[in-house]
Motif scaffolding. Structure first.
Motif, mmCIF file in Angstrom:
data_model
loop_
_atom_site.group_PDB
_atom_site.id
_atom_site.type_symbol
_atom_site.label_atom_id
_atom_site.label_comp_id
_atom_site.label_asym_id
_atom_site.label_seq_id
_atom_site.Cartn_x
_atom_site.Cartn_y
_atom_site.Cartn_z
ATOM 1 N N ILE A 132 17.482 -26.968 21.161
ATOM 2 C CA ILE A 132 18.005 -26.611 22.480
ATOM 3 C C ILE A 132 18.762 -27.768 23.119
ATOM 4 N N LYS B 44 26.309 -27.745 28.369
ATOM 5 C CA LYS B 44 25.224 -28.039 29.307
ATOM 6 C C LYS B 44 24.961 -29.542 29.372
ATOM 7 N N LYS C 89 13.983 -24.816 28.974
ATOM 8 C CA LYS C 89 13.443 -23.910 27.952
ATOM 9 C C LYS C 89 12.047 -24.343 27.498
ATOM 10 N N GLN D 243 17.613 -29.063 29.463
ATOM 11 C CA GLN D 243 17.051 -27.860 28.856
ATOM 12 C C GLN D 243 15.604 -28.079 28.411
ATOM 13 N N ASP E 79 17.455 -23.728 33.666
ATOM 14 C CA ASP E 79 17.875 -23.908 32.278
ATOM 15 C C ASP E 79 16.813 -24.562 31.411
#
Length: 296
Positions: free
Chosen positions: A186, A192, A239, A199, A237
């Motif tokens: 990720i 990003k 994760k 993340q 965002d």
């Protein structure tokens, strides 16, 4: 909603026969009756089933597949979170305490919906405590089986949607490498990364105040007003989130420094001194509350 965890799928007629310990669980704990709806977690996922028959003489009951399981508390909470957001997976990096305390921590973490528990062999881990978590050899294997039962029972009692993984015990260095491998997939979103959007996040609960900050700042990667004035994207965002908690005696200064060097933000809660099993539960709950309250 409580659930039953089984290792088989419904047969061609959509039926599952329950006996033994599962029968006692259904009758004595859930107190089910014919016609009751039950959520069953099979290897393929969660299934809504109806209790067809109960035979107290032979200690057997039959379930029949019907519809999707009813929404759990977590499902209901998720409805209040923006569609673009997903609740992040939580990884508990628990420095191994005494076996009895570790069992309590595992049970509570599963009930809270933690995705993965990583037992860390730290400087203050008492000699022999790691043996209760090992899976090699007959004696250790039986101890490991006990943790499997604890996880299964906690999933059933809490109705947990995700299945909690319990890794083999590992050194702190190995645990940090494990975290890097878990977040590698990720961390490759160039757009990003370029925008400075995190993340994944990692925090270590620290009993001292020097060098430690607030939980929200540690999660969103910004300090003070910069985090408070941010929007939902700061946390939306995320994760995966790692939470590191010490054992009896806490975390050694060397281990603390290594965690910080590897991206773990130090967090100090202004509460009473907490036992390690209380600190783990408190930390998990605080992270979940911070995420949910910020995204709703």
């Amino acid at each position: 909603m409580r659930q039953l965890v089984v290792s088989v799928e419904p047969d061609s007629k959509g039926l599952i026969e329950i006996s033994g310990k599962d029968f006692r669980y259904m009758r004595q704990v859930l107190r089910i009756k014919p016609g009751d709806m039950v959520t069953v977690r099979s290897p393929s996922g969660r299934i809504g089933m109806t209790v067809c028959t109960i035979d107290d003489r032979t200690k057997k009951l039959v379930l029949q597949k019907c519809a999707s399981p009813a929404d759990s508390i977590e499902d209901q909470t998720a409805k209040n979170i923006p569609a673009s957001c997903e609740r992040p997976e939580i990884y508990l990096f628990q420095f191994v305490p005494k076996p009895q305390k570790m069992e309590l921590i595992v049970r509570q973490a599963v009930e809270c919906g933690v995705s993965c528990i990583v037992p860390v062999l730290g400087k203050y881990t008492q000699a022999g405590s790691e043996k209760s978590l090992a899976s090699s050899g007959n004696k250790e294997g039986s101890r490991r089986d006990r943790y499997s039962r604890i996880i299964r029972e906690a999933m059933q009692q809490s109705g947990a949607i995700n299945e909690t993984r319990l890794t083999e015990p590992m050194t702190l260095e190995a645990a940090l490498e494990f975290w890097k491998s878990e977040t590698a997939g990720i961390a490759d979103d160039a757009d990003k990364d370029k925008a400075g959007i995190k993340q994944s996040a990692a925090v270590v609960l620290y009993e001292r105040t020097d060098g430690a900050g607030g939980l929200k700042e540690a999660l969103c990667g910004k300090a003070g007003d910069a985090c408070k004035s941010g929007n939902a994207d700061d946390l939306c965002d995320l994760k995966k989130i790692a939470v590191a908690v010490g054992c009896e005696g806490g975390i050694s200064p060397e281990e603390y420094a290594l965690l910080v060097q590897n991206g773990f933000g130090a967090v100090h809660f202004n509460v009473n001194i907490l036992r390690c099993e209380t600190a783990a539960l408190y930390g998990i709950a605080a992270v979940q509350s911070a995420i949910d309250n910020f995204l709703q």
